[in-house]
Design a protein around this motif. Sequence first.
Motif, PDB file in Angstrom:
ATOM      1  N   ARG A  33      -8.071   2.359   2.299  1.00  0.00           N
ATOM      2  CA  ARG A  33      -7.653   3.693   2.746  1.00  0.00           C
ATOM      3  C   ARG A  33      -7.222   3.665   4.194  1.00  0.00           C
ATOM      4  O   ARG A  33      -6.249   4.289   4.569  1.00  0.00           O
ATOM      5  N   ALA A  34      -7.962   2.972   5.024  1.00  0.00           N
ATOM      6  CA  ALA A  34      -7.637   2.904   6.444  1.00  0.00           C
ATOM      7  C   ALA A  34      -6.266   2.288   6.650  1.00  0.00           C
ATOM      8  O   ALA A  34      -5.476   2.777   7.453  1.00  0.00           O
ATOM      9  N   SER A  35      -5.953   1.236   5.915  1.00  0.00           N
ATOM     10  CA  SER A  35      -4.646   0.610   6.083  1.00  0.00           C
ATOM     11  C   SER A  35      -3.542   1.524   5.561  1.00  0.00           C
ATOM     12  O   SER A  35      -2.448   1.537   6.096  1.00  0.00           O
ATOM     13  N   ALA A  36      -3.806   2.324   4.529  1.00  0.00           N
ATOM     14  CA  ALA A  36      -2.804   3.258   4.024  1.00  0.00           C
ATOM     15  C   ALA A  36      -2.554   4.370   5.038  1.00  0.00           C
ATOM     16  O   ALA A  36      -1.435   4.842   5.193  1.00  0.00           O
ATOM     17  N   GLU A  37      -3.585   4.827   5.724  1.00  0.00           N
ATOM     18  CA  GLU A  37      -3.424   5.875   6.723  1.00  0.00           C
ATOM     19  C   GLU A  37      -2.639   5.380   7.928  1.00  0.00           C
ATOM     20  O   GLU A  37      -1.920   6.134   8.561  1.00  0.00           O
ATOM     21  N   GLU A  38      -2.791   4.108   8.240  1.00  0.00           N
ATOM     22  CA  GLU A  38      -2.079   3.552   9.382  1.00  0.00           C
ATOM     23  C   GLU A  38      -0.585   3.463   9.124  1.00  0.00           C
ATOM     24  O   GLU A  38       0.200   3.447  10.050  1.00  0.00           O
ATOM     25  N   MET A  39      -0.192   3.413   7.861  1.00  0.00           N
ATOM     26  CA  MET A  39       1.220   3.287   7.513  1.00  0.00           C
ATOM     27  C   MET A  39       1.876   4.664   7.474  1.00  0.00           C
ATOM     28  O   MET A  39       2.128   5.225   6.423  1.00  0.00           O
ATOM     29  N   LYS A  40       2.127   5.238   8.626  1.00  0.00           N
ATOM     30  CA  LYS A  40       2.796   6.528   8.724  1.00  0.00           C
ATOM     31  C   LYS A  40       4.296   6.293   8.696  1.00  0.00           C
ATOM     32  O   LYS A  40       4.785   5.219   8.987  1.00  0.00           O
ATOM     33  N   ASP A  41       5.014   7.371   8.367  1.00  0.00           N
ATOM     34  CA  ASP A  41       6.461   7.225   8.395  1.00  0.00           C
ATOM     35  C   ASP A  41       6.958   7.251   9.837  1.00  0.00           C
ATOM     36  O   ASP A  41       6.194   7.444  10.770  1.00  0.00           O
ATOM     37  N   VAL A  42       8.227   7.062   9.999  1.00  0.00           N
ATOM     38  CA  VAL A  42       8.817   6.930  11.324  1.00  0.00           C
ATOM     39  C   VAL A  42       8.671   8.206  12.142  1.00  0.00           C
ATOM     40  O   VAL A  42       8.487   8.158  13.358  1.00  0.00           O
ATOM     41  N   THR A  43       8.715   9.366  11.480  1.00  0.00           N
ATOM     42  CA  THR A  43       8.659  10.634  12.211  1.00  0.00           C
ATOM     43  C   THR A  43       7.277  10.918  12.778  1.00  0.00           C
ATOM     44  O   THR A  43       7.158  11.611  13.778  1.00  0.00           O
ATOM     45  N   GLY A  44       6.225  10.435  12.119  1.00  0.00           N
ATOM     46  CA  GLY A  44       4.871  10.701  12.578  1.00  0.00           C
ATOM     47  C   GLY A  44       4.401  12.108  12.256  1.00  0.00           C
ATOM     48  O   GLY A  44       3.391  12.564  12.785  1.00  0.00           O
ATOM     49  N   LEU A  45       5.129  12.824  11.388  1.00  0.00           N
ATOM     50  CA  LEU A  45       4.782  14.193  11.012  1.00  0.00           C
ATOM     51  C   LEU A  45       4.111  14.221   9.645  1.00  0.00           C
ATOM     52  O   LEU A  45       4.394  13.380   8.795  1.00  0.00           O
ATOM     53  N   THR A  46       3.261  15.210   9.445  1.00  0.00           N
ATOM     54  CA  THR A  46       2.682  15.403   8.121  1.00  0.00           C
ATOM     55  C   THR A  46       3.721  16.065   7.231  1.00  0.00           C
ATOM     56  O   THR A  46       4.732  16.590   7.713  1.00  0.00           O
ATOM     57  N   ALA A  47       3.469  16.075   5.932  1.00  0.00           N
ATOM     58  CA  ALA A  47       4.405  16.703   4.996  1.00  0.00           C
ATOM     59  C   ALA A  47       4.566  18.186   5.305  1.00  0.00           C
ATOM     60  O   ALA A  47       5.679  18.713   5.271  1.00  0.00           O
ATOM     61  N   GLN A  48       3.471  18.860   5.642  1.00  0.00           N
ATOM     62  CA  GLN A  48       3.558  20.297   5.937  1.00  0.00           C
ATOM     63  C   GLN A  48       4.348  20.550   7.215  1.00  0.00           C
ATOM     64  O   GLN A  48       5.106  21.509   7.300  1.00  0.00           O
ATOM     65  N   GLN A  49       4.208  19.693   8.212  1.00  0.00           N
ATOM     66  CA  GLN A  49       4.993  19.844   9.437  1.00  0.00           C
ATOM     67  C   GLN A  49       6.477  19.660   9.155  1.00  0.00           C
ATOM     68  O   GLN A  49       7.314  20.358   9.732  1.00  0.00           O
ATOM     69  N   LYS A  50       6.806  18.737   8.271  1.00  0.00           N
ATOM     70  CA  LYS A  50       8.208  18.532   7.897  1.00  0.00           C
ATOM     71  C   LYS A  50       8.767  19.763   7.191  1.00  0.00           C
ATOM     72  O   LYS A  50       9.888  20.202   7.474  1.00  0.00           O
ATOM     73  N   ILE A  51       7.985  20.328   6.274  1.00  0.00           N
ATOM     74  CA  ILE A  51       8.421  21.524   5.547  1.00  0.00           C
ATOM     75  C   ILE A  51       8.593  22.688   6.515  1.00  0.00           C
ATOM     76  O   ILE A  51       9.582  23.420   6.445  1.00  0.00           O
ATOM     77  N   ASP A  52       7.641  22.866   7.429  1.00  0.00           N
ATOM     78  CA  ASP A  52       7.742  23.943   8.420  1.00  0.00           C
ATOM     79  C   ASP A  52       8.980  23.784   9.294  1.00  0.00           C
ATOM     80  O   ASP A  52       9.646  24.771   9.629  1.00  0.00           O
ATOM     81  N   MET A  53       9.305  22.544   9.642  1.00  0.00           N
ATOM     82  CA  MET A  53      10.487  22.292  10.469  1.00  0.00           C
ATOM     83  C   MET A  53      11.763  22.621   9.691  1.00  0.00           C
ATOM     84  O   MET A  53      12.703  23.183  10.251  1.00  0.00           O
ATOM     85  N   LEU A  54      11.787  22.292   8.397  1.00  0.00           N
ATOM     86  CA  LEU A  54      12.943  22.647   7.571  1.00  0.00           C
ATOM     87  C   LEU A  54      13.107  24.160   7.477  1.00  0.00           C
ATOM     88  O   LEU A  54      14.217  24.678   7.563  1.00  0.00           O
ATOM     89  N   ILE A  55      12.000  24.872   7.296  1.00  0.00           N
ATOM     90  CA  ILE A  55      12.046  26.330   7.205  1.00  0.00           C
ATOM     91  C   ILE A  55      12.553  26.922   8.520  1.00  0.00           C
ATOM     92  O   ILE A  55      13.384  27.829   8.527  1.00  0.00           O
ATOM     93  N   LYS A  56      12.078  26.397   9.629  1.00  0.00           N
ATOM     94  CA  LYS A  56      12.495  26.875  10.946  1.00  0.00           C
ATOM     95  C   LYS A  56      13.993  26.661  11.179  1.00  0.00           C
ATOM     96  O   LYS A  56      14.668  27.502  11.762  1.00  0.00           O
ATOM     97  N   ASN A  57      14.522  25.535  10.693  1.00  0.00           N
ATOM     98  CA  ASN A  57      15.916  25.178  10.952  1.00  0.00           C
ATOM     99  C   ASN A  57      16.867  25.494   9.805  1.00  0.00           C
ATOM    100  O   ASN A  57      18.023  25.073   9.853  1.00  0.00           O
ATOM    101  N   LYS A  58      16.413  26.206   8.783  1.00  0.00           N
ATOM    102  CA  LYS A  58      17.309  26.457   7.649  1.00  0.00           C
ATOM    103  C   LYS A  58      18.507  27.298   8.109  1.00  0.00           C
ATOM    104  O   LYS A  58      18.389  28.187   8.950  1.00  0.00           O
TER     105      LYS A  58
END
Length: 126
Positions: A33-58
């Motif tokens: 689990r620890a190694s899976a958590e360390e493998m973040k995507d390039v943006t460093g954002l959570t899924a909810q932060q990404k969705i919120d950003m899309l809503i803000k910029n729609k």
Amino acid sequence: MKLASSLLTGIALAGMLTVWDVPLQAVNPSLVRASAEEMKDVTGLTAQQKIDMLIKNKGKFGSGDQLRRFFFGDLEPIAVQPGGAGMVVNLYNKANNITIAYCATYDVVVAVKNGRVNKFAASEVK
């Protein structure tokens, strides 16, 4: 005899190093689990932060790029409907259970809703 002994020792050590990780993960699953958590995507954002950003910029230029960058390979087209400057594609993200209306003419996200939405209201995708 010494050559055979040292060769056998070398092979045994290489074998131990090769299979060391498997038993360790079986004994302590939190290491996996620890190694899976360390493998973040390039943006460093959570899924909810990404969705919120899309809503803000729609409706803004660049929101189509954000959509492709955030959810590359995770979107399933489920419907097409009139809107925007012609047709709007409704894309469903199964991992986050959201539907995103995307206008390819202007390369913008025009609507975002939770759940699987086959048709947005006309006022939302204009």
